[in-house]
Design a protein around this motif. Structure first.
Motif, short mmCIF file in Angstrom:
data_model
loop_
_atom_site.label_atom_id
_atom_site.label_comp_id
_atom_site.label_asym_id
_atom_site.label_seq_id
_atom_site.Cartn_x
_atom_site.Cartn_y
_atom_site.Cartn_z
N PRO A 1 0.80 -1.23 0.00
CA PRO A 1 0.00 0.00 0.00
C PRO A 1 0.84 1.28 0.00
O PRO A 1 0.39 2.31 -0.45
CB PRO A 1 -0.83 -0.11 1.28
CG PRO A 1 -0.15 -1.13 2.11
CD PRO A 1 0.62 -2.02 1.21
N LYS A 2 2.06 1.19 0.53
CA LYS A 2 2.93 2.35 0.59
C LYS A 2 4.35 1.85 0.80
O LYS A 2 4.57 0.77 1.34
CB LYS A 2 2.50 3.25 1.76
CG LYS A 2 3.12 4.60 1.79
CD LYS A 2 2.47 5.48 2.82
CE LYS A 2 3.06 6.88 2.69
NZ LYS A 2 2.41 7.83 3.54
N GLU A 3 5.33 2.61 0.36
CA GLU A 3 6.73 2.24 0.53
C GLU A 3 7.02 1.99 2.01
O GLU A 3 6.66 2.78 2.87
CB GLU A 3 7.63 3.35 0.01
CG GLU A 3 9.10 3.00 -0.03
CD GLU A 3 9.42 1.93 -1.05
OE1 GLU A 3 10.30 1.11 -0.77
OE2 GLU A 3 8.79 1.92 -2.12
N GLY A 4 7.64 0.85 2.30
CA GLY A 4 7.99 0.52 3.68
C GLY A 4 6.91 -0.25 4.44
O GLY A 4 7.11 -0.64 5.57
N ILE A 5 5.75 -0.43 3.82
CA ILE A 5 4.67 -1.20 4.46
C ILE A 5 4.59 -2.54 3.73
O ILE A 5 4.12 -2.61 2.61
CB ILE A 5 3.33 -0.45 4.39
CG1 ILE A 5 3.43 0.88 5.12
CG2 ILE A 5 2.22 -1.30 4.97
CD1 ILE A 5 2.18 1.73 5.06
N ASN A 6 5.08 -3.59 4.41
CA ASN A 6 5.18 -4.90 3.77
C ASN A 6 4.42 -6.00 4.49
O ASN A 6 4.22 -7.06 3.93
CB ASN A 6 6.66 -5.30 3.64
CG ASN A 6 7.43 -4.30 2.81
OD1 ASN A 6 7.06 -4.02 1.68
ND2 ASN A 6 8.48 -3.74 3.37
N ILE B 1 1.05 -2.34 8.48
CA ILE B 1 -0.22 -1.66 8.23
C ILE B 1 -0.84 -1.21 9.55
O ILE B 1 -1.35 -0.09 9.67
CB ILE B 1 -1.19 -2.57 7.45
CG1 ILE B 1 -0.67 -2.79 6.03
CG2 ILE B 1 -2.60 -1.99 7.44
CD1 ILE B 1 -1.45 -3.82 5.24
N LEU B 2 -0.79 -2.07 10.55
CA LEU B 2 -1.34 -1.75 11.87
C LEU B 2 -0.64 -0.52 12.45
O LEU B 2 -1.29 0.42 12.92
CB LEU B 2 -1.18 -2.96 12.79
CG LEU B 2 -1.80 -2.87 14.16
CD1 LEU B 2 -3.33 -2.83 14.04
CD2 LEU B 2 -1.38 -4.07 15.00
N ARG B 3 0.69 -0.51 12.42
CA ARG B 3 1.47 0.63 12.94
C ARG B 3 1.18 1.91 12.15
O ARG B 3 0.97 2.97 12.72
CB ARG B 3 2.97 0.33 12.87
CG ARG B 3 3.44 -0.69 13.84
CD ARG B 3 3.59 -0.08 15.20
NE ARG B 3 4.11 -1.10 16.10
CZ ARG B 3 4.42 -0.90 17.33
NH1 ARG B 3 4.28 0.30 17.85
NH2 ARG B 3 4.87 -1.86 18.09
N TYR B 4 1.17 1.80 10.84
CA TYR B 4 0.93 2.95 9.99
C TYR B 4 -0.47 3.53 10.25
O TYR B 4 -0.63 4.74 10.38
CB TYR B 4 1.07 2.56 8.51
CG TYR B 4 0.66 3.66 7.55
CD1 TYR B 4 1.53 4.72 7.28
CD2 TYR B 4 -0.59 3.65 6.95
CE1 TYR B 4 1.16 5.73 6.41
CE2 TYR B 4 -0.97 4.66 6.08
CZ TYR B 4 -0.09 5.70 5.82
OH TYR B 4 -0.48 6.71 4.97
N ASP C 1 7.59 -11.87 11.16
CA ASP C 1 8.76 -11.30 11.82
C ASP C 1 10.09 -11.67 11.18
O ASP C 1 10.92 -10.82 10.92
CB ASP C 1 8.80 -11.73 13.30
CG ASP C 1 8.17 -10.70 14.20
OD1 ASP C 1 7.88 -9.59 13.71
OD2 ASP C 1 7.94 -11.00 15.37
N ASN C 2 10.30 -12.95 10.94
CA ASN C 2 11.60 -13.40 10.45
C ASN C 2 11.57 -13.81 8.99
O ASN C 2 12.50 -14.44 8.52
CB ASN C 2 12.09 -14.57 11.31
CG ASN C 2 12.34 -14.15 12.74
OD1 ASN C 2 12.72 -13.01 12.98
ND2 ASN C 2 12.08 -15.02 13.67
N CYS C 3 10.52 -13.46 8.27
CA CYS C 3 10.41 -13.86 6.87
C CYS C 3 11.11 -12.90 5.93
O CYS C 3 11.46 -13.25 4.83
CB CYS C 3 8.94 -13.98 6.47
SG CYS C 3 8.10 -15.32 7.30
N ILE C 4 11.28 -11.66 6.35
CA ILE C 4 11.82 -10.65 5.43
C ILE C 4 13.27 -10.38 5.75
O ILE C 4 13.71 -10.41 6.82
CB ILE C 4 10.99 -9.35 5.52
CG1 ILE C 4 9.58 -9.66 5.05
CG2 ILE C 4 11.59 -8.25 4.71
CD1 ILE C 4 8.61 -8.54 5.19
#
Length: 170
Positions: free
Chosen positions: A52-57, A62-65, A167-170
């Protein structure tokens, strides 16, 4: 109607806010008899948007944003079941080719008004649920299956559960 600048108090209504062309035909497809060429939003006509936006993966991102952007605006709502009403009514029904009146049971639900959680409250609950899952021993890569028809409690678990998986996938 112009979109308000203060998104923290904005309550969107179920109607389009922009007029004009919002989708276009995707380039590179040939016309096929009886089919339409695929369409995309005008903002992504050349390639699909993956985030949805750069840095949101992740769902956690999404929750934090959402919490940061929309703050105390209403995020999710729910209603409590106040009472179940059961009634028996006579209805006309065809039985063996004859119209007869038969009893039919009807069930109605009386619900309260909506109560809402803000984006900040929803983030807090999600983080608490995630911490509880961690305390139970869940780790990155673990999966949790949940079902919830109309409650936001399990949805917050799902969001936080996604964080555990991501958490550890990226």
């Amino acid at each position: 109607m112009a979109i308000p600048k203060d998104l923290k108090t904005f309550a969107p209504l179920p109607k389009p806010y922009k007029t004009g062309v919002v989708t276009v035909e995707v380039p590179g497809y040939e016309r096929v008899e009886g089919e339409t060429i695929p369409r995309r939003n005008v903002k992504s006509k050349d390639k699909l948007i993956n985030t949805p936006k750069e840095g949101i993966n992740t769902m956690h991102d999404i929750l934090r944003y959402s919490s940061t952007t929309f703050g105390n605006a209403k995020a999710v709502g729910s209603r409590r079941l106040l009472k179940t009403h059961n009634e028996v009514k006579k209805v006309k029904k065809m039985v063996d080719g004859k119209e007869q009146e038969v009893d039919k049971k009807w069930q109605y639900f009386e619900l309260s008004g909506y109560t809402y959680m803000t984006f900040v409250e929803f983030e807090t609950v999600s983080l608490q649920v995630g911490a509880g899952l961690r305390k139970l021993g869940l780790q990155a890569g673990d999966r949790v299956h949940m079902f919830a028809a109309t409650q936001y409690g399990p949805f917050s678990i799902e969001l936080q559960g996604t964080k555990i998986i991501a958490d550890n996938c990226i």
